[in-house]
Write a protein that holds these residues in place. Structure first.
Motif, PDB file in Angstrom:
ATOM      1  N   ASP A 282       0.441  -1.088   0.093  1.00  0.00           N
ATOM      2  CA  ASP A 282      -0.556  -0.098   0.156  1.00  0.00           C
ATOM      3  C   ASP A 282       1.077   1.162  -0.519  1.00  0.00           C
ATOM      4  O   ASP A 282       0.516   2.177   0.656  1.00  0.00           O
ATOM      5  N   GLU A 283       2.222   1.492  -0.198  1.00  0.00           N
ATOM      6  CA  GLU A 283       2.564   2.288  -0.440  1.00  0.00           C
ATOM      7  C   GLU A 283       2.673   3.659  -1.836  1.00  0.00           C
ATOM      8  O   GLU A 283       2.808   3.977  -1.517  1.00  0.00           O
ATOM      9  N   LEU A 284       2.441   2.866  -2.622  1.00  0.00           N
ATOM     10  CA  LEU A 284       2.341   3.294  -3.561  1.00  0.00           C
ATOM     11  C   LEU A 284       0.301   3.400  -4.019  1.00  0.00           C
ATOM     12  O   LEU A 284      -0.010   3.028  -4.020  1.00  0.00           O
ATOM     13  N   PHE A 285      -0.023   5.146  -4.630  1.00  0.00           N
ATOM     14  CA  PHE A 285      -1.371   4.854  -4.835  1.00  0.00           C
ATOM     15  C   PHE A 285      -1.810   6.141  -5.656  1.00  0.00           C
ATOM     16  O   PHE A 285      -0.605   6.593  -6.064  1.00  0.00           O
ATOM     17  N   GLY A 286      -3.057   5.866  -5.977  1.00  0.00           N
ATOM     18  CA  GLY A 286      -3.494   6.478  -6.890  1.00  0.00           C
ATOM     19  C   GLY A 286      -4.497   6.711  -7.274  1.00  0.00           C
ATOM     20  O   GLY A 286      -5.576   5.791  -7.149  1.00  0.00           O
ATOM     21  N   GLN A 287      -5.697   7.634  -8.243  1.00  0.00           N
ATOM     22  CA  GLN A 287      -6.928   8.159  -8.588  1.00  0.00           C
ATOM     23  C   GLN A 287      -7.505   7.230  -9.786  1.00  0.00           C
ATOM     24  O   GLN A 287      -8.607   6.598 -10.286  1.00  0.00           O
ATOM     25  N   ASP A 288      -6.289   7.397 -10.407  1.00  0.00           N
ATOM     26  CA  ASP A 288      -5.844   5.989 -11.677  1.00  0.00           C
ATOM     27  C   ASP A 288      -5.122   5.805 -12.056  1.00  0.00           C
ATOM     28  O   ASP A 288      -4.042   6.044 -11.083  1.00  0.00           O
ATOM     29  N   PHE A 289      -5.177   4.276 -12.807  1.00  0.00           N
ATOM     30  CA  PHE A 289      -3.589   3.838 -12.516  1.00  0.00           C
ATOM     31  C   PHE A 289      -3.738   3.165 -13.954  1.00  0.00           C
ATOM     32  O   PHE A 289      -4.549   2.550 -15.062  1.00  0.00           O
ATOM     33  N   ALA A 290      -2.131   2.669 -14.445  1.00  0.00           N
ATOM     34  CA  ALA A 290      -2.260   1.794 -15.786  1.00  0.00           C
ATOM     35  C   ALA A 290      -1.133   1.021 -15.266  1.00  0.00           C
ATOM     36  O   ALA A 290       0.042   1.463 -14.571  1.00  0.00           O
ATOM     37  N   LYS A 291      -1.158  -0.686 -15.478  1.00  0.00           N
ATOM     38  CA  LYS A 291       0.193  -1.643 -15.039  1.00  0.00           C
ATOM     39  C   LYS A 291       0.230  -1.984 -15.779  1.00  0.00           C
ATOM     40  O   LYS A 291      -0.780  -3.065 -16.198  1.00  0.00           O
ATOM     41  N   THR A 292       0.845  -1.953 -15.970  1.00  0.00           N
ATOM     42  CA  THR A 292       1.567  -3.908 -16.544  1.00  0.00           C
ATOM     43  C   THR A 292       2.801  -4.990 -16.267  1.00  0.00           C
ATOM     44  O   THR A 292       3.739  -3.789 -15.504  1.00  0.00           O
ATOM     45  N   ILE A 293       2.984  -6.323 -16.110  1.00  0.00           N
ATOM     46  CA  ILE A 293       3.775  -7.182 -16.311  1.00  0.00           C
ATOM     47  C   ILE A 293       4.157  -7.846 -16.780  1.00  0.00           C
ATOM     48  O   ILE A 293       3.295  -8.450 -18.024  1.00  0.00           O
ATOM     49  N   LEU A 294       5.255  -8.143 -16.702  1.00  0.00           N
ATOM     50  CA  LEU A 294       5.936  -9.077 -17.710  1.00  0.00           C
ATOM     51  C   LEU A 294       6.224 -10.022 -17.243  1.00  0.00           C
ATOM     52  O   LEU A 294       7.473  -9.915 -17.092  1.00  0.00           O
ATOM     53  N   GLU A 295       6.244 -11.393 -17.821  1.00  0.00           N
ATOM     54  CA  GLU A 295       6.170 -11.837 -16.791  1.00  0.00           C
ATOM     55  C   GLU A 295       7.181 -13.363 -18.059  1.00  0.00           C
ATOM     56  O   GLU A 295       6.386 -13.737 -18.738  1.00  0.00           O
ATOM     57  N   TRP A 296       8.322 -14.005 -17.664  1.00  0.00           N
ATOM     58  CA  TRP A 296       9.139 -15.095 -18.594  1.00  0.00           C
ATOM     59  C   TRP A 296       8.781 -16.136 -17.550  1.00  0.00           C
ATOM     60  O   TRP A 296       9.745 -16.653 -15.971  1.00  0.00           O
ATOM     61  N   ASN A 297       8.544 -17.102 -17.889  1.00  0.00           N
ATOM     62  CA  ASN A 297       8.327 -18.226 -16.878  1.00  0.00           C
ATOM     63  C   ASN A 297       9.637 -19.787 -17.387  1.00  0.00           C
ATOM     64  O   ASN A 297       9.158 -19.913 -18.696  1.00  0.00           O
ATOM     65  N   LEU A 298      10.237 -20.504 -17.106  1.00  0.00           N
ATOM     66  CA  LEU A 298      10.860 -20.999 -17.011  1.00  0.00           C
ATOM     67  C   LEU A 298      10.564 -22.278 -17.415  1.00  0.00           C
ATOM     68  O   LEU A 298      10.211 -22.462 -16.504  1.00  0.00           O
ATOM     69  N   PRO A 299      11.883 -23.524 -17.727  1.00  0.00           N
ATOM     70  CA  PRO A 299      10.443 -24.734 -17.522  1.00  0.00           C
ATOM     71  C   PRO A 299      11.008 -24.761 -15.786  1.00  0.00           C
ATOM     72  O   PRO A 299      12.343 -24.627 -15.359  1.00  0.00           O
ATOM     73  N   PRO A 300      10.143 -26.145 -15.276  1.00  0.00           N
ATOM     74  CA  PRO A 300      10.614 -26.670 -13.693  1.00  0.00           C
ATOM     75  C   PRO A 300      10.977 -27.464 -14.561  1.00  0.00           C
ATOM     76  O   PRO A 300      11.965 -27.992 -15.136  1.00  0.00           O
ATOM     77  N   TYR A 301      12.067 -28.038 -12.819  1.00  0.00           N
ATOM     78  CA  TYR A 301      13.091 -28.639 -12.615  1.00  0.00           C
ATOM     79  C   TYR A 301      12.017 -29.941 -12.034  1.00  0.00           C
ATOM     80  O   TYR A 301      11.254 -29.478 -10.994  1.00  0.00           O
ATOM     81  N   ARG A 302      11.996 -30.598 -11.917  1.00  0.00           N
ATOM     82  CA  ARG A 302      10.896 -31.696 -11.413  1.00  0.00           C
ATOM     83  C   ARG A 302      12.300 -33.381 -10.825  1.00  0.00           C
ATOM     84  O   ARG A 302      13.417 -33.332 -11.449  1.00  0.00           O
ATOM     85  N   PHE A 303      12.179 -32.699  -9.456  1.00  0.00           N
ATOM     86  CA  PHE A 303      12.664 -33.676  -8.950  1.00  0.00           C
ATOM     87  C   PHE A 303      12.682 -35.447  -9.209  1.00  0.00           C
ATOM     88  O   PHE A 303      11.278 -35.912  -9.572  1.00  0.00           O
ATOM     89  N   SER A 304      13.407 -36.556  -8.960  1.00  0.00           N
ATOM     90  CA  SER A 304      12.806 -37.842  -9.076  1.00  0.00           C
ATOM     91  C   SER A 304      12.957 -38.683  -7.978  1.00  0.00           C
ATOM     92  O   SER A 304      12.128 -39.590  -8.129  1.00  0.00           O
TER      93      SER A 304
END
Length: 224
Positions: free
Chosen positions: A122-144
């Motif tokens: 809650d540190e950031l605030f505004g009466q209007d906003f625009a937001k975008t998040i770019l995400e890169w999901n890397l391949p998961p590693y599976r333990f055997s």
């Protein structure tokens, strides 16, 4: 909002919205890998003889990469609020990963519109906003073969993200821009033979107008 003081002790609140999702994942994937989803919400709050209304919409989309179980996603949201600028209800608030130390909710909350890692909750605030998040999901590693039947590791899933948040867009005097960059590691394991758990570790660095502002570390255990 947990860190926002108010002058009232009674509040009437309502909201209504629409959501649509069309996402897909390949066999063996841990999360959605392509598709899109959208949502639109209307909010109404009444306190101290004043009515405040807000509107928010979001559109997320992503696509799979040639690298197996790897994908790119873009999470977008925008909102407006109408009301007296002295009223805390007339603002949107942002900040933090949003995960609790012990949790039962979504693991990757940095995707939510109100989250913005690298800043306090809650540190950031505004009466209007625009937001975008770019995400890169890397391949998961599976333990055997790590653990015993009563406690064993399942997978490790990494993701990188970078975001932009603009507030006060319609008012030049209060306009602000924030950026962040970070990562999250999710470790899935099983206890007592069949109970799934997830331990998440995240780090993010926040920026104001391109200059380094603060850092955040997140540690959370999702139970079941």
């Amino acid at each position: 909002n947990q860190n926002v003081p108010t002058s009232f002790d009674k509040l009437t609140s309502a909201r209504a919205g629409l959501e649509y999702m069309n996402t897909r994942r390949s066999l063996g994937a841990l999360d959605h890998e392509k598709g899109f989803r959208w949502d639109a919400w209307a909010y109404g709050d009444y306190a101290d003889s004043e009515f405040v209304y807000k509107g928010r919409a979001g559109f997320d989309f992503g696509f799979a990469l040639p690298w197996k179980h790897s994908s790119i996603w873009l999470y977008n949201a925008a909102g407006i609020a109408e009301g007296n600028t002295d009223n805390a209800l007339a603002y949107w608030f942002f900040g933090g990963f949003g995960n609790n130390y012990v949790d039962d909710g979504d693991i990757r909350r940095y995707r939510n519109y109100y989250s913005f890692p690298g800043f306090e909750i809650d540190e950031l605030f505004g009466q209007d906003f625009a937001k975008t998040i770019l995400e890169w999901n890397l391949p998961p590693y599976r333990f055997s073969e790590v653990g015993i039947p009563a406690f064993y590791l399942g997978w490790l899933r990494p993701a990188l993200f970078a975001g932009y948040l603009g507030t006060g867009i319609s008012d030049g005097e209060s306009r602000e821009s924030y950026q962040n960059i970070g990562f999250q590691l999710d470790l899935g394991f099983t206890v007592v033979h069949k109970l799934p758990m997830t331990l998440s570790l995240g780090y993010a660095r926040g920026y104001v107008d391109g200059g380094h502002y603060d850092d955040e570390v997140m540690l959370s255990l999702k139970v079941l």
